[in-house]
Design a protein around this motif. Structure first.
Motif, PDB file in Angstrom:
ATOM      1  N   ASP A   1      28.382  15.031  14.426  1.00 37.10           N
ATOM      2  CA  ASP A   1      27.620  15.673  15.498  1.00 37.10           C
ATOM      3  C   ASP A   1      27.717  17.193  15.331  1.00 37.10           C
ATOM      4  O   ASP A   1      28.658  17.801  15.827  1.00 37.10           O
ATOM      5  CB  ASP A   1      28.168  15.263  16.866  1.00 37.10           C
TER       6      ASP A   1
ATOM      7  N   LEU B   1      24.644   7.954  10.393  1.00 33.69           N
ATOM      8  CA  LEU B   1      24.847   9.260  11.029  1.00 33.69           C
ATOM      9  C   LEU B   1      26.031   9.226  11.985  1.00 33.69           C
ATOM     10  O   LEU B   1      25.929   8.762  13.124  1.00 33.69           O
ATOM     11  CB  LEU B   1      23.563   9.689  11.771  1.00 33.69           C
ATOM     12  N   GLU B   2      27.157   9.743  11.523  1.00 33.07           N
ATOM     13  CA  GLU B   2      28.384   9.723  12.322  1.00 33.07           C
ATOM     14  C   GLU B   2      28.722  11.095  12.890  1.00 33.07           C
ATOM     15  O   GLU B   2      29.312  11.201  13.964  1.00 33.07           O
ATOM     16  CB  GLU B   2      29.558   9.223  11.472  1.00 33.07           C
TER      17      GLU B   2
ATOM     18  N   GLU C   1      25.202  12.607   5.021  1.00 34.04           N
ATOM     19  CA  GLU C   1      24.753  11.508   5.876  1.00 34.04           C
ATOM     20  C   GLU C   1      23.235  11.501   5.988  1.00 34.04           C
ATOM     21  O   GLU C   1      22.590  10.437   5.925  1.00 34.04           O
ATOM     22  CB  GLU C   1      25.379  11.637   7.273  1.00 34.04           C
TER      23      GLU C   1
ATOM     24  N   PRO D   1      25.023  15.559  12.260  1.00 38.95           N
ATOM     25  CA  PRO D   1      25.295  14.784  11.047  1.00 38.95           C
ATOM     26  C   PRO D   1      25.554  15.693   9.846  1.00 38.95           C
ATOM     27  O   PRO D   1      24.965  16.769   9.740  1.00 38.95           O
ATOM     28  CB  PRO D   1      23.999  13.977  10.849  1.00 38.95           C
ATOM     29  N   ARG D   2      26.409  15.247   8.957  1.00 41.82           N
ATOM     30  CA  ARG D   2      26.686  16.007   7.742  1.00 41.82           C
ATOM     31  C   ARG D   2      25.519  15.875   6.770  1.00 41.82           C
ATOM     32  O   ARG D   2      24.801  14.872   6.795  1.00 41.82           O
ATOM     33  CB  ARG D   2      27.982  15.505   7.096  1.00 41.82           C
TER      34      ARG D   2
ATOM     35  N   THR E   1      20.657   5.491  12.533  1.00 37.77           N
ATOM     36  CA  THR E   1      21.720   6.222  13.212  1.00 37.77           C
ATOM     37  C   THR E   1      23.045   5.467  13.126  1.00 37.77           C
ATOM     38  O   THR E   1      24.087   6.028  12.773  1.00 37.77           O
ATOM     39  CB  THR E   1      21.358   6.469  14.683  1.00 37.77           C
TER      40      THR E   1
END
Length: 307
Positions: free
Chosen positions: A171, A168-169, A177, A173-174, A164
């Motif tokens: 919200d 994973l940035e 990611e 995640p893209r 994470t």
């Protein structure tokens, strides 16, 4: 006797007593999300606020152990991935010992795998083996292979918090990611196939820890959570992939509405799912036997060995 598992994401307590048949009877189980491993992957140190959260929970657990009459000599405290990566762990160890009465033991990956295997296979017919046991934690994943004892093990730097924080940035995640997180996990799981040749063909694969039990709970739709229903639940690859797609495409505020998902775990569960589906895919697994008996049970049993 008691065991405390100070993990990267959660801090857990088991108080148990001998059951008269050579095993243990659980008296109390508690779990708190403390995120001891917050930012350790980036900074190489335990954050003050993470230590403070964990210390507060350890004080709570000491009070519970006092209520059960557990002496300091009958407690085993384990520190795992977050502490292994932290340069300031000894400072926290001293504080934890002052609170609990027992100094945390820094487990190696091999020791962690051994204890997880012991806890997970207790009560299972050895005829179902050899077993592959994997403990998917916050900072690392341990895998152990064997029937009545571990014959090979490996510890990998893959976990729900680590993935994470690294990948994973968004919200939610893209897609890129998620792809990066899964690819990273798969690259580590390649080591399993190289170092544990029997892993991919083990008759029984057992999955442990919060990511696995949470995915099972979401698949069942448990509200409230019921460990008796997740223990030895068979989680198929199809079901795990389905839960992953659901959780990964929802923003956190929507994700927490899924029955079976604890709100405190909502920000790292997608990272955990990335590791879980990578494991299914890389090892070619069709299903996993979910176990609520894990390293904590192995630790408590090891306290009994000392008596």
């Amino acid at each position: 006797m008691a065991a405390i598992d100070c993990g990267t994401n959660s801090t857990r307590l088991l108080v148990a007593e001998p059951d008269g048949d050579g095993g243990l009877r659980a008296l109390t189980r508690l779990m708190r999300i403390t995120r001891l491993g917050q930012d350790v992957d980036r900074t190489g140190a335990l954050a003050p606020e993470a230590v403070e959260r964990t210390q507060a929970v350890l004080a709570e657990y000491r009070a519970v152990m006092d209520d059960h009459g557990v002496a300091p000599g009958d407690v085993r405290v384990a520190a795992t991935s977050a502490a292994r990566d932290a340069a300031n762990r000894d400072e926290w160890f001293a504080a934890a010992e002052a609170t609990v009465g027992a100094r945390p033991e820094l487990l190696t990956g091999a020791e962690e795998a051994e204890l997880s295997f012991r806890g997970a296979t207790t009560g299972l017919d050895p005829a179902r083996g050899p077993f592959l046991v994997f403990d998917l934690g916050g900072g690392s994943t341990e895998l152990a292979y064997g029937t009545t004892e571990v014959t090979s093990s490996v510890s990998l730097e893959v976990g729900c918090v680590r993935l994470t924080e690294r990948f994973l940035e968004g919200d939610p995640p893209r897609p890129e990611e998620l792809t990066a997180a899964i690819s990273y996990a798969e690259s580590w799981f390649d080591d399993v196939l190289r170092k544990m040749p029997g892993a991919a063909t083990a008759p029984t694969v057992i999955g442990l820890a919060g990511t696995v039990t949470t995915v099972a709970a979401v698949e069942i739709g448990l509200d409230p959570y019921d460990r008796d229903r997740t223990h030895h639940f068979v989680l198929t690859k199809e079901a795990a992939e389905d839960v992953f797609r659901t959780l990964a495409t929802e923003a956190r505020e929507d994700r927490i509405a899924n029955p079976g998902l604890e709100e405190a775990r909502a920000d790292v569960i997608v990272g955990g799912c990335c590791a879980l589906v990578a494991l299914y895919r890389r090892l070619g697994l069709d299903e996993v036997l979910v176990s609520e008996s894990d390293i904590l049970d192995g630790l408590a049993a090891s306290v009994g060995d000392r008596r």
